[in-house]
Design a protein around this motif. Structure first.
Motif, PDB file in Angstrom:
ATOM      1  N   GLU A  66       0.835  -1.218   0.000  1.00 12.38           N
ATOM      2  CA  GLU A  66       0.000   0.000   0.000  1.00 12.38           C
ATOM      3  C   GLU A  66       0.860   1.256   0.000  1.00 12.38           C
ATOM      4  OE1 GLU A  66      -1.239   3.393   2.067  1.00 12.38           O
ATOM      5  OE2 GLU A  66      -0.742   1.757   3.436  1.00 12.38           O
ATOM      6  N   HIS A  94     -10.731  -0.175   1.425  1.00 10.87           N
ATOM      7  CA  HIS A  94      -9.475  -0.829   1.087  1.00 10.87           C
ATOM      8  C   HIS A  94      -8.821  -1.408   2.336  1.00 10.87           C
ATOM      9  CE1 HIS A  94      -9.548   2.368  -2.274  1.00 10.87           C
ATOM     10  NE2 HIS A  94      -9.995   1.220  -2.761  1.00 10.87           N
ATOM     11  N   PHE A 100      -6.345   6.089  -0.262  1.00  7.05           N
ATOM     12  CA  PHE A 100      -6.521   4.879   0.536  1.00  7.05           C
ATOM     13  C   PHE A 100      -7.742   5.057   1.409  1.00  7.05           C
ATOM     14  CE2 PHE A 100      -5.330   1.966   4.069  1.00  7.05           C
ATOM     15  CZ  PHE A 100      -5.255   0.801   3.316  1.00  7.05           C
TER      16      PHE A 100
END
Length: 340
Positions: A124, A142, A138
């Motif tokens: 990420e 997620h 983000f």
């Protein structure tokens, strides 16, 4: 040291029951070492979880994975850590065959979940900081999706020994349990190879690739930190630095254990002393104390609330708070990662 006859699972890595691999003093030393890591792991991971529940400022999508790792590490410490302390103090595994299977499953489930979470965070961060696909926001969905996947992935690969593919067995000096790396039965070997590939090699590859990309980006960002968007660039650099340190600590903790396991699979007749087989195991379990230290020391959000919690309300004076707060606001407003 003569062990009671009524303990069917009080076997050892090598030697008969009356010939344990370590002296009584040796088991006590191992118990003390595990207590040294287990107690801080329980306190610190518990602190990360509690302060996250107490303060909504910490309940950001970015921090979900950090809290999930704290939950997994706390689970490892409460099962593998505490039981290792108790069993080493006794000098043998005292919970029987069922207890061995339960401990092996619980520790493996939490350990692989933590490893998957490290990989999740690294990937990420690579996408958000390095932006290979452009700007990525983000979001909560997620974060939750990644957490659910990490637990399901770990569960899927730690359940098979409970149903006949592979098995959980005593390891090292015989005071803790894990997947059986030593059994040469084809059924067990096939499970160990698959387990190593999907639960160690694959996540490690993701972590190392993401780490390399982050390191390169840090080098590039440091050149432009004083040009345009300096505050944001410095903020992103702090975030990436924390993740890199976290990944490195995890690799240092788990890589010896994974390497020993695959070595034993490839060389089943290798003569490995129980103590040599135990040290990588305990080094891996000690990783549960490293991550919360990194959160508290390097992440200003967690430090702001966790340190007073640990000090029973006493607050520490911090410098550049206005500057860092500004950086956080600027970063969040541009849909980038908040450094603290």
């Amino acid at each position: 040291m003569q062990l009671p006859e009524v303990l069917p699972n009080a076997s050892f890595y090598m030697g008969a029951l009356e010939d344990p691999p370590l002296s009584r003093a040796g088991f006590i030393v191992l118990s003390v070492i595990m207590a040294f890591f287990t107690i801080p792991a329980i306190v610190l991971n518990g602190t990360v979880i509690i302060v996250s529940l107490m303060h909504k400022q910490l309940r950001q999508p970015l921090n979900y994975a950090l809290v999930n790792m704290a939950v997994a590490d706390l689970g490892t410490a409460m099962t593998g850590g505490v039981l290792s302390v108790v069993n080493n103090a006794q000098g043998y595994f005292s919970l029987g065959r069922t207890g061995c299977v339960m401990e092996g499953f619980a520790v493996s489930l939490c350990g692989i979940t933590s490893l998957c979470t490290v990989a999740l965070i690294a990937v990420e961060r690579m996408f958000v900081v390095c932006k290979p696909l452009g700007q990525i926001t983000f979001q909560k969905k997620h974060a939750i999706g990644g957490i659910v996947f990490s637990w399901l992935w770990s569960l899927a690969w730690n359940l098979p020994p409970l149903f006949g593919w592979g098995r959980y067995e005593l390891e090292g000096v015989g005071t803790s349990c894990a997947p059986d790396w030593h059994n040469t039965d084809p059924n067990n070997v096939s499970y160990i190879i698959a387990y190593f590939a999907v639960c160690f090699a694959f996540p490690f590859t993701l972590i190392l690739v993401s780490y390399a990309k982050l390191l390169w980006t840090l080098h590039q960002v440091s050149k432009m930190a004083c040009v345009e968007g300096g505050a944001v660039a410095k903020g992103e650099m702090k975030v990436a630095s924390m993740v890199i340190l976290m990944v490195l600590s995890f690799l240092v903790s788990w890589l010896p254990y994974a390497s020993l396991a695959i070595f034993v699979v490839c060389r089943p007749n290798a003569n490995i002393h129980p103590l040599v087989g135990t040290l990588p195991v305990y080094l891996a379990k000690s990783s549960t104390a490293y991550n919360p230290i990194i959160y508290i020391l390097l992440n200003k959000q967690f430090r702001k609330y966790a340190v007073p919690f640990l000090l029973c309300g006493k607050e520490l004076v911090e410098e550049d708070e206005t500057s860092e707060a500004t950086t956080t606001v600027e970063t969040m407003s541009t849909n980038k990662v908040a450094p603290s």
